[in-house]
Design a protein around this motif. Structure first.
Motif, PDB file in Angstrom:
ATOM      1  N   SER A  86      32.757  37.915  -8.710  1.00 38.36           N
ATOM      2  CA  SER A  86      31.617  38.000  -9.412  1.00 38.36           C
ATOM      3  C   SER A  86      30.686  36.258  -8.987  1.00 38.36           C
ATOM      4  O   SER A  86      29.326  36.702  -9.353  1.00 38.36           O
ATOM      5  CB  SER A  86      31.907  37.631 -10.985  1.00 38.36           C
ATOM      6  OG  SER A  86      32.487  38.922 -11.232  1.00 38.36           O
ATOM      7  N   ASP A  87      31.390  35.398  -8.960  1.00 42.24           N
ATOM      8  CA  ASP A  87      30.794  34.225  -8.324  1.00 42.24           C
ATOM      9  C   ASP A  87      30.020  34.230  -7.153  1.00 42.24           C
ATOM     10  O   ASP A  87      28.642  33.649  -7.016  1.00 42.24           O
ATOM     11  CB  ASP A  87      31.848  33.047  -8.362  1.00 42.24           C
ATOM     12  CG  ASP A  87      32.535  32.666  -9.821  1.00 42.24           C
ATOM     13  OD1 ASP A  87      31.532  32.795 -11.010  1.00 42.24           O
ATOM     14  OD2 ASP A  87      33.540  32.025  -9.669  1.00 42.24           O
ATOM     15  N   ALA A  97      28.634  37.129  -6.034  1.00 42.68           N
ATOM     16  CA  ALA A  97      27.486  37.814  -6.288  1.00 42.68           C
ATOM     17  C   ALA A  97      26.501  36.915  -7.110  1.00 42.68           C
ATOM     18  O   ALA A  97      25.215  37.356  -6.921  1.00 42.68           O
ATOM     19  CB  ALA A  97      27.879  39.210  -7.345  1.00 42.68           C
ATOM     20  N   GLU A  98      26.759  36.121  -7.877  1.00 45.16           N
ATOM     21  CA  GLU A  98      26.022  35.293  -8.415  1.00 45.16           C
ATOM     22  C   GLU A  98      25.259  34.438  -7.531  1.00 45.16           C
ATOM     23  O   GLU A  98      24.063  33.730  -7.673  1.00 45.16           O
ATOM     24  CB  GLU A  98      26.282  34.496  -9.479  1.00 45.16           C
ATOM     25  CG  GLU A  98      25.517  33.617 -10.667  1.00 45.16           C
ATOM     26  CD  GLU A  98      26.256  32.878 -11.666  1.00 45.16           C
ATOM     27  OE1 GLU A  98      25.436  32.352 -12.407  1.00 45.16           O
ATOM     28  OE2 GLU A  98      27.559  32.803 -11.700  1.00 45.16           O
ATOM     29  N   TYR A  99      25.850  33.775  -6.565  1.00 43.07           N
ATOM     30  CA  TYR A  99      25.575  32.963  -5.424  1.00 43.07           C
ATOM     31  C   TYR A  99      25.803  33.579  -3.973  1.00 43.07           C
ATOM     32  O   TYR A  99      26.413  32.986  -3.269  1.00 43.07           O
ATOM     33  CB  TYR A  99      26.491  31.603  -5.677  1.00 43.07           C
ATOM     34  CG  TYR A  99      26.071  30.817  -6.819  1.00 43.07           C
ATOM     35  CD1 TYR A  99      25.133  29.895  -7.190  1.00 43.07           C
ATOM     36  CD2 TYR A  99      27.085  31.155  -7.844  1.00 43.07           C
ATOM     37  CE1 TYR A  99      24.870  29.280  -8.323  1.00 43.07           C
ATOM     38  CE2 TYR A  99      27.071  30.343  -9.139  1.00 43.07           C
ATOM     39  CZ  TYR A  99      25.745  29.573  -9.271  1.00 43.07           C
ATOM     40  OH  TYR A  99      25.765  28.856 -10.486  1.00 43.07           O
ATOM     41  N   SER A 133      35.787  28.333  -8.118  1.00 38.93           N
ATOM     42  CA  SER A 133      35.808  29.657  -9.133  1.00 38.93           C
ATOM     43  C   SER A 133      36.911  29.341  -9.971  1.00 38.93           C
ATOM     44  O   SER A 133      36.798  29.590 -11.284  1.00 38.93           O
ATOM     45  CB  SER A 133      35.850  30.831  -8.047  1.00 38.93           C
ATOM     46  OG  SER A 133      35.883  31.674  -9.163  1.00 38.93           O
ATOM     47  N   LYS A 159      26.665  43.042  -5.118  1.00 37.93           N
ATOM     48  CA  LYS A 159      25.474  42.208  -5.782  1.00 37.93           C
ATOM     49  C   LYS A 159      25.579  42.613  -7.193  1.00 37.93           C
ATOM     50  O   LYS A 159      26.101  43.606  -7.656  1.00 37.93           O
ATOM     51  CB  LYS A 159      24.173  42.522  -5.326  1.00 37.93           C
ATOM     52  CG  LYS A 159      23.550  43.917  -5.445  1.00 37.93           C
ATOM     53  CD  LYS A 159      22.004  43.992  -5.271  1.00 37.93           C
ATOM     54  CE  LYS A 159      21.562  45.272  -5.810  1.00 37.93           C
ATOM     55  NZ  LYS A 159      20.084  45.501  -5.410  1.00 37.93           N
ATOM     56  N   LEU A 160      25.050  41.742  -8.095  1.00 37.60           N
ATOM     57  CA  LEU A 160      24.733  42.240  -9.419  1.00 37.60           C
ATOM     58  C   LEU A 160      23.922  43.291  -9.665  1.00 37.60           C
ATOM     59  O   LEU A 160      22.832  43.133  -8.825  1.00 37.60           O
ATOM     60  CB  LEU A 160      24.585  41.000 -10.231  1.00 37.60           C
ATOM     61  CG  LEU A 160      25.547  39.711 -10.247  1.00 37.60           C
ATOM     62  CD1 LEU A 160      24.972  38.422 -10.918  1.00 37.60           C
ATOM     63  CD2 LEU A 160      26.858  40.332 -11.207  1.00 37.60           C
ATOM     64  N   GLN A 170      20.316  41.688 -13.896  1.00 40.94           N
ATOM     65  CA  GLN A 170      21.537  41.178 -14.773  1.00 40.94           C
ATOM     66  C   GLN A 170      22.213  39.895 -13.990  1.00 40.94           C
ATOM     67  O   GLN A 170      22.250  39.774 -12.991  1.00 40.94           O
ATOM     68  CB  GLN A 170      22.400  42.371 -14.783  1.00 40.94           C
ATOM     69  CG  GLN A 170      22.128  43.458 -15.562  1.00 40.94           C
ATOM     70  CD  GLN A 170      23.172  44.473 -15.775  1.00 40.94           C
ATOM     71  OE1 GLN A 170      24.283  44.517 -15.722  1.00 40.94           O
ATOM     72  NE2 GLN A 170      22.783  45.904 -15.899  1.00 40.94           N
ATOM     73  N   GLY A 171      22.568  39.070 -15.080  1.00 44.82           N
ATOM     74  CA  GLY A 171      23.204  37.913 -14.746  1.00 44.82           C
ATOM     75  C   GLY A 171      24.725  38.167 -14.402  1.00 44.82           C
ATOM     76  O   GLY A 171      25.265  39.395 -14.647  1.00 44.82           O
ATOM     77  N   ARG A 172      25.561  37.321 -14.205  1.00 47.09           N
ATOM     78  CA  ARG A 172      26.993  37.288 -14.019  1.00 47.09           C
ATOM     79  C   ARG A 172      27.666  37.764 -15.240  1.00 47.09           C
ATOM     80  O   ARG A 172      27.265  37.204 -16.490  1.00 47.09           O
ATOM     81  CB  ARG A 172      27.527  35.841 -13.736  1.00 47.09           C
ATOM     82  CG  ARG A 172      29.064  35.778 -13.216  1.00 47.09           C
ATOM     83  CD  ARG A 172      29.628  34.525 -13.291  1.00 47.09           C
ATOM     84  NE  ARG A 172      30.928  34.598 -12.631  1.00 47.09           N
ATOM     85  CZ  ARG A 172      32.105  34.879 -13.234  1.00 47.09           C
ATOM     86  NH1 ARG A 172      31.942  35.417 -14.583  1.00 47.09           N
ATOM     87  NH2 ARG A 172      33.529  34.788 -12.626  1.00 47.09           N
ATOM     88  N   GLU A 228      29.531  37.854 -18.540  1.00 46.71           N
ATOM     89  CA  GLU A 228      30.269  36.621 -19.396  1.00 46.71           C
ATOM     90  C   GLU A 228      31.539  36.967 -19.340  1.00 46.71           C
ATOM     91  O   GLU A 228      31.963  37.979 -19.785  1.00 46.71           O
ATOM     92  CB  GLU A 228      29.465  36.521 -20.730  1.00 46.71           C
ATOM     93  CG  GLU A 228      29.951  35.311 -21.530  1.00 46.71           C
ATOM     94  CD  GLU A 228      29.217  35.107 -22.823  1.00 46.71           C
ATOM     95  OE1 GLU A 228      29.571  34.223 -23.667  1.00 46.71           O
ATOM     96  OE2 GLU A 228      28.348  35.890 -23.016  1.00 46.71           O
TER      97      GLU A 228
END
Length: 221
Positions: free
Chosen positions: A39-40, A42-44, A75, A189-190, A194-196, A198
């Motif tokens: 997930s991290d 995908a966010e970065y 992470s 990717k996300l 949509q964001g990471r 929660e």
């Protein structure tokens, strides 16, 4: 395991309970750590390139994957398995050096997440910096420090000294094996807009969001 237990712990149901606890501590924590890292990433996504380049260069030695190791450690700092650790029940009264009384039968614990994320321990702790520990390892005499499986007095996700997790090195290798395969063979990717996902929290425990979505596809080499 049966030979080492006290007489009152040798019942099948007690052994079964202990086995479940061991499985939770060994299997699920590694799995959850890997999901957090996915997930991290995908966010970065800008870190895919440097990680793939490192893997291509040192694919025969996971120990040399210092950037990936640093990403894993950062992470874990951001998504710790628990906010509290070292749970203990006091067997007798004990007075700390500052005069604080810990009474018999009191349940005590250590705020490991707060300690690790104190700005005196981790500068700028609110910033997610995947290569934070990679840079620290470049300093003279520090190459063997700041690794995912390294324990330190102020970083206690794996415990420390005689209380350190004995399987942390295996866990590190297991997670790297999963990540190397996914990073090299897949893109993800996300979902757009949509964001990471929660994280979920249950008491002091942190879990990946089970409803989180990552869109993945096979890479074209």
């Amino acid at each position: 395991m049966d030979d080492r237990n006290r007489k009152e712990e040798r019942k099948p149901k007690d052994l079964a309970h202990l086995e479940v606890v061991i499985s939770l501590a060994s299997i699920h924590t590694s799995q959850m750590n890997a999901v957090h890292i996915l997930s991290d990433l995908a966010e970065y996504p800008e870190y895919f390139g440097p990680l793939r380049e490192e893997i291509e260069t040192d694919k025969n030695s996971y120990y040399k994957l210092e950037k990936l190791d640093s990403f894993m450690r950062e992470s874990q700092r951001r998504n710790p398995p628990t906010l509290l650790s070292y749970h203990r029940i006091m067997q007798k009264d004990f007075v700390l050096q500052d005069g604080t009384l810990l009474p018999k039968d009191a349940h005590i614990t250590v705020a490991v997440d707060e300690i690790q994320n104190d700005s005196c321990v981790t500068p700028d702790p609110m910033r997610f910096d995947p290569f934070r520990y990679y840079r620290l390892r470049q300093e003279d005499g520090h190459n063997h420090l700041h690794q995912f499986a390294t324990t330190e007095p102020n970083i206690l996700n794996f415990g420390h000294r005689k209380y350190a997790c004995p399987e942390r090195f295996f866990a590190a290798l297991e997670i790297k094996t999963i990540l190397v395969r996914l990073i090299m063979d897949y893109d993800w990717k996300l979902p757009d807009g949509q964001g990471r996902p929660e994280n979920l929290k249950a008491h002091e425990f942190i879990f990946p969001n089970q409803e989180g979505v990552l869109q993945m596809k096979v890479r074209r080499h």
